[in-house]
Design a protein around this motif. Structure first.
Motif, PDB file in Angstrom:
ATOM      1  N   ILE A   1      17.684 -61.545   0.380  1.00 48.84           N
ATOM      2  CA  ILE A   1      17.230 -61.666  -1.007  1.00 48.84           C
ATOM      3  C   ILE A   1      17.401 -60.345  -1.757  1.00 48.84           C
ATOM      4  O   ILE A   1      17.804 -60.331  -2.927  1.00 48.84           O
ATOM      5  N   GLY A   2      17.129 -59.229  -1.116  1.00 47.59           N
ATOM      6  CA  GLY A   2      17.091 -57.938  -1.779  1.00 47.59           C
ATOM      7  C   GLY A   2      18.375 -57.533  -2.458  1.00 47.59           C
ATOM      8  O   GLY A   2      18.362 -56.851  -3.493  1.00 47.59           O
ATOM      9  N   PHE A   3      19.522 -57.919  -1.904  1.00 43.57           N
ATOM     10  CA  PHE A   3      20.795 -57.490  -2.504  1.00 43.57           C
ATOM     11  C   PHE A   3      21.632 -58.675  -2.997  1.00 43.57           C
ATOM     12  O   PHE A   3      22.855 -58.583  -3.113  1.00 43.57           O
ATOM     13  N   GLN A   4      20.988 -59.808  -3.317  1.00 45.78           N
ATOM     14  CA  GLN A   4      21.723 -60.972  -3.803  1.00 45.78           C
ATOM     15  C   GLN A   4      22.288 -60.764  -5.206  1.00 45.78           C
ATOM     16  O   GLN A   4      23.407 -61.172  -5.498  1.00 45.78           O
ATOM     17  N   ALA A   5      21.522 -60.138  -6.091  1.00 43.22           N
ATOM     18  CA  ALA A   5      22.035 -59.890  -7.442  1.00 43.22           C
ATOM     19  C   ALA A   5      23.238 -58.957  -7.381  1.00 43.22           C
ATOM     20  O   ALA A   5      24.224 -59.133  -8.114  1.00 43.22           O
ATOM     21  N   ASN A   6      23.175 -57.964  -6.512  1.00 41.22           N
ATOM     22  CA  ASN A   6      24.280 -57.028  -6.361  1.00 41.22           C
ATOM     23  C   ASN A   6      25.514 -57.735  -5.814  1.00 41.22           C
ATOM     24  O   ASN A   6      26.630 -57.551  -6.313  1.00 41.22           O
ATOM     25  N   ASP A   7      25.342 -58.566  -4.791  1.00 43.37           N
ATOM     26  CA  ASP A   7      26.481 -59.248  -4.169  1.00 43.37           C
ATOM     27  C   ASP A   7      27.105 -60.278  -5.094  1.00 43.37           C
ATOM     28  O   ASP A   7      28.327 -60.458  -5.101  1.00 43.37           O
ATOM     29  N   ALA A   8      26.292 -60.991  -5.866  1.00 45.48           N
ATOM     30  CA  ALA A   8      26.791 -62.128  -6.641  1.00 45.48           C
ATOM     31  C   ALA A   8      27.271 -61.761  -8.039  1.00 45.48           C
ATOM     32  O   ALA A   8      28.167 -62.426  -8.576  1.00 45.48           O
TER      33      ALA A   8
ATOM     34  N   LEU B   1      13.386 -65.405   9.475  1.00 47.78           N
ATOM     35  CA  LEU B   1      13.859 -64.051   9.188  1.00 47.78           C
ATOM     36  C   LEU B   1      15.191 -64.098   8.439  1.00 47.78           C
ATOM     37  O   LEU B   1      15.392 -63.411   7.431  1.00 47.78           O
ATOM     38  N   HIS B   2      16.107 -64.926   8.933  1.00 52.12           N
ATOM     39  CA  HIS B   2      17.408 -65.059   8.278  1.00 52.12           C
ATOM     40  C   HIS B   2      17.276 -65.645   6.872  1.00 52.12           C
ATOM     41  O   HIS B   2      18.045 -65.295   5.965  1.00 52.12           O
ATOM     42  N   PHE B   3      16.314 -66.531   6.686  1.00 51.70           N
ATOM     43  CA  PHE B   3      16.185 -67.233   5.412  1.00 51.70           C
ATOM     44  C   PHE B   3      15.834 -66.292   4.266  1.00 51.70           C
ATOM     45  O   PHE B   3      16.209 -66.543   3.115  1.00 51.70           O
ATOM     46  N   VAL B   4      15.125 -65.197   4.566  1.00 55.59           N
ATOM     47  CA  VAL B   4      14.678 -64.286   3.506  1.00 55.59           C
ATOM     48  C   VAL B   4      15.361 -62.917   3.565  1.00 55.59           C
ATOM     49  O   VAL B   4      15.151 -62.086   2.666  1.00 55.59           O
ATOM     50  N   ALA B   5      16.190 -62.686   4.592  1.00 58.14           N
ATOM     51  CA  ALA B   5      16.693 -61.331   4.833  1.00 58.14           C
ATOM     52  C   ALA B   5      17.614 -60.805   3.730  1.00 58.14           C
ATOM     53  O   ALA B   5      17.675 -59.591   3.503  1.00 58.14           O
TER      54      ALA B   5
ATOM     55  N   LEU C   1      11.545 -57.956  -4.296  1.00 55.27           N
ATOM     56  CA  LEU C   1      11.271 -58.881  -3.198  1.00 55.27           C
ATOM     57  C   LEU C   1      11.881 -58.382  -1.895  1.00 55.27           C
ATOM     58  O   LEU C   1      11.306 -58.564  -0.814  1.00 55.27           O
ATOM     59  N   GLY C   2      13.054 -57.746  -1.997  1.00 55.59           N
ATOM     60  CA  GLY C   2      13.723 -57.243  -0.799  1.00 55.59           C
ATOM     61  C   GLY C   2      12.921 -56.171  -0.086  1.00 55.59           C
ATOM     62  O   GLY C   2      12.796 -56.180   1.143  1.00 55.59           O
ATOM     63  N   VAL C   3      12.376 -55.236  -0.841  1.00 56.04           N
ATOM     64  CA  VAL C   3      11.583 -54.153  -0.241  1.00 56.04           C
ATOM     65  C   VAL C   3      10.308 -54.708   0.385  1.00 56.04           C
ATOM     66  O   VAL C   3       9.916 -54.335   1.508  1.00 56.04           O
ATOM     67  N   LEU C   4       9.633 -55.616  -0.313  1.00 56.66           N
ATOM     68  CA  LEU C   4       8.392 -56.184   0.207  1.00 56.66           C
ATOM     69  C   LEU C   4       8.613 -56.962   1.498  1.00 56.66           C
ATOM     70  O   LEU C   4       7.869 -56.793   2.477  1.00 56.66           O
ATOM     71  N   THR C   5       9.623 -57.824   1.511  1.00 53.55           N
ATOM     72  CA  THR C   5       9.885 -58.617   2.716  1.00 53.55           C
ATOM     73  C   THR C   5      10.349 -57.748   3.874  1.00 53.55           C
ATOM     74  O   THR C   5      10.009 -58.011   5.034  1.00 53.55           O
ATOM     75  N   LEU C   6      11.098 -56.678   3.576  1.00 57.47           N
ATOM     76  CA  LEU C   6      11.586 -55.801   4.638  1.00 57.47           C
ATOM     77  C   LEU C   6      10.430 -55.088   5.335  1.00 57.47           C
ATOM     78  O   LEU C   6      10.356 -55.061   6.571  1.00 57.47           O
ATOM     79  N   VAL C   7       9.520 -54.523   4.543  1.00 55.67           N
ATOM     80  CA  VAL C   7       8.426 -53.728   5.110  1.00 55.67           C
ATOM     81  C   VAL C   7       7.363 -54.613   5.762  1.00 55.67           C
ATOM     82  O   VAL C   7       6.880 -54.315   6.872  1.00 55.67           O
ATOM     83  N   LEU C   8       7.033 -55.705   5.092  1.00 54.39           N
ATOM     84  CA  LEU C   8       5.899 -56.511   5.557  1.00 54.39           C
ATOM     85  C   LEU C   8       6.283 -57.550   6.600  1.00 54.39           C
ATOM     86  O   LEU C   8       5.420 -57.980   7.388  1.00 54.39           O
ATOM     87  N   TYR C   9       7.561 -57.969   6.633  1.00 53.99           N
ATOM     88  CA  TYR C   9       7.914 -59.068   7.536  1.00 53.99           C
ATOM     89  C   TYR C   9       9.144 -58.806   8.408  1.00 53.99           C
ATOM     90  O   TYR C   9       9.089 -58.970   9.632  1.00 53.99           O
TER      91      TYR C   9
END
Length: 547
Positions: free
Chosen positions: A315-322, A309-313, A517-525
């Motif tokens: 991803i969704g806002f990495q472009a924004n943060d970096a 869970l932590h490994f993918v959590a 990827l962030g939206v998909l992983t959040l909803v599905l996993y």
């Protein structure tokens, strides 16, 4: 510490672990998981079971006692923890919170910044040496002070030595990028080692009823370090800000020298702080057994789910943060204006930590963490649009006020997530193996925000299309440029009497990929997995203490 054979027996009897009851600890023993569980109940249940254990029907077996005010000892412990987290937060914030990358951005491409980003990996891989920190120490010094004192001395020495060369290295980083990366990798490594010891000390330094304040101390300390190394430093480092207010410009050399002295001072103070002796099992001193215990913990299905869970959590806002703030500076936002934005943001981060700590209790400890996902993804989208429609400088006061409000709300959601998941880690971590359990969880939490950063920065250059437009005898000639972002790339184009033009900005492509990827992983996993994990009884996470 327990043997591998015993751990296997526990997993075989997982269904009975929820009913395990052990006598409460003495003040000097490791914290008992059932007592800690009482501090995580809802308010009504706390009043019923403040000193007892609830049976399966929820009935109290003892007479409740009134809630006590925080003791002087706990107040001193919180002050100590905040100071220690501040010391490790200052050098890490210089790198992780982009102060140095902001200074390097003018001279390096995003691909070169991606190489520099690798300096953060020690903080995300500290699990590999945390058993050594947790098990080996000098009894005459103290289990935690044996590591904290030398780490702070090393951190202070590196910053003090670097203070004589930092300004020169940052002004000409093209030929020194590998050296800068090595120096900051060292600083992050020693700060990460100190963090292992401080996390472990927090579990025994505070009393049971105030253990939840450990994450609050961490938030205050690290955020204050962020405030000092980002807001204060960037503002005072700006020549325009210094000239405007008639003050000397703060150089990187002077800043590092100041904090080097502070490290030495805090280290001297630690010699006068008494560390309570812990009653340790002989097996806790065996590093091999600690590694075996970590391996056995990692084989538990619910632990594996949390680590994944932590490994993918993030991803969704990495472009924004970096990248987002780097892009804003590239489009004309002044560093001192950015510092003002972060300055006004600071008190709201403190408020966010308090709110998250208040609601990260009971059987819904991950609730703030989950709820904050949607705002963070929404801010990632709005930040991308802000960059796209960024006005031509000079920036108006109205737009600057909008950026302040946007940044405050965005960091508010991030702080709630950070404190929420930290509180959950504190709840489920087994104090009988000290900081190692928390380090296991924090390692994957940090790694979730570290591993995508390199690919995000590389992706910006990969998807970008830049050209160098030349004018030769009245004819426009376009030449494909390798990169037209850094001063080096622009200077190369200008040396041919040309002008860099970016026809396709890879930032928007990378941002769209991350958000999708962030939206998909959040909803599905993420949501279904987090709800299942937080519903598990605390005893299911306490492999060692359940024996």
């Amino acid at each position: 510490m327990v043997s591998t054979h015993s751990l296997n027996k526990v997993r075989g009897a997982a269904s009975s672990m929820d009913n395990v009851r052990i006598q409460p600890r003495t003040p000097r023993q490791g914290m008992h998981d059932t007592e800690l569980e009482l501090t995580l109940l809802e308010e009504d249940e706390q009043r019923q079971a403040s000193v007892g254990v609830l049976n399966d029907d929820g009935d109290s077996t003892r007479t409740p006692r009134p809630k006590r005010a925080m003791s002087t000892k706990d107040q001193r412990a919180m002050s100590l923890l905040i100071t220690l987290y501040l010391i490790q937060g200052v050098p890490v914030s210089l790198y992780a919170h982009r102060s140095v990358p902001f200074l390097l951005r003018e001279h390096l491409s995003y691909s070169q910044l991606a190489v520099f980003s690798l300096a953060s990996y020690p903080y995300s891989l500290k699990l590999f040496w945390s058993p050594i920190v947790d098990s080996k120490f000098l009894p005459t010094v103290g289990r935690r002070k044996s590591w904290i004192i030398p780490m702070q001395l090393i951190i202070g020495t590196i910053m003090f030595a670097m203070s004589f060369h930092a300004e020169k290295l940052i002004q000409d980083p093209t030929d020194n990028i590998n050296l800068l990366s090595m120096i900051f990798t060292g600083l992050v490594f020693f700060s990460a080692t100190q963090d292992i010891a401080v996390d472990g000390w927090a579990l025994t330094l505070l009393s049971e009823e105030n253990l939840s304040y450990a994450s609050t101390c961490q938030t205050i300390g690290l955020t204050t370090g962020y405030f000092a190394s980002f807001t204060v430093f960037l503002a005072l480092n700006s020549e325009a800000f210094a000239n405007k207010w008639g003050i000397p410009r703060l150089t990187m050399d002077a800043y590092l020298r100041f904090w080097g002295v502070v490290c030495y001072s805090v280290t001297a103070w630690l010699f006068f702080v008494k560390e309570d002796k812990e009653v340790l099992n002989v097996n806790e001193m065996d590093v091999k057994r600690v590694y075996l215990t970590i391996w056995d913990i990692c084989k538990l299905k619910h632990v594996q789910s949390l680590l994944a869970l932590h490994f993918v959590a993030k991803i969704g806002f990495q472009a924004n943060d970096a990248v987002t703030q780097l892009k804003m500076v590239e489009k004309g936002l002044k560093k001192e204006d950015l510092a003002i934005i972060v300055l006004l943001d600071f008190p709201f981060q403190m408020m966010g930590g308090w709110i998250a700590g208040k609601f990260s209790t009971g059987n819904r400890a991950l609730r703030p963490w989950l709820l904050a996902f949607w705002p963070r993804l929404g801010f990632a989208l709005s930040s991308t649009l802000v960059v796209y429609w960024f006005p031509v400088p000079p920036i108006t006061k109205g737009f600057l006020a909008f950026l302040v409000a946007h940044s405050v709300l965005q960091s508010f959601a991030g702080t709630i997530q950070f404190v929420g998941v930290s509180a959950f880690h504190t709840i489920i971590s087994d104090p009988l193996i000290g900081g190692t359990y928390m380090t296991l969880l924090n390692t994957f939490s940090n790694l979730g925000g570290t591993w995508p950063k390199y690919f995000v920065l590389k992706g910006v250059d990969y998807f970008s299309v830049a050209t160098c437009k030349l004018n030769d005898a009245g004819r426009d000639i376009t030449i494909q440029a390798q990169e037209c972002v850094s001063d080096q790339g622009k200077s190369l184009c200008e040396s041919m009497s040309g002008q860099c033009v970016t026809t396709q900005d890879g930032y928007y492509y990378v941002s769209a990929i991350c958000m999708g990827l962030g939206v998909l992983t959040l909803v599905l996993y993420i949501i279904p997995t987090a709800r299942r994990l937080e519903a598990l009884p605390v005893a299911r996470w306490r492999v060692a203490s359940a024996l």
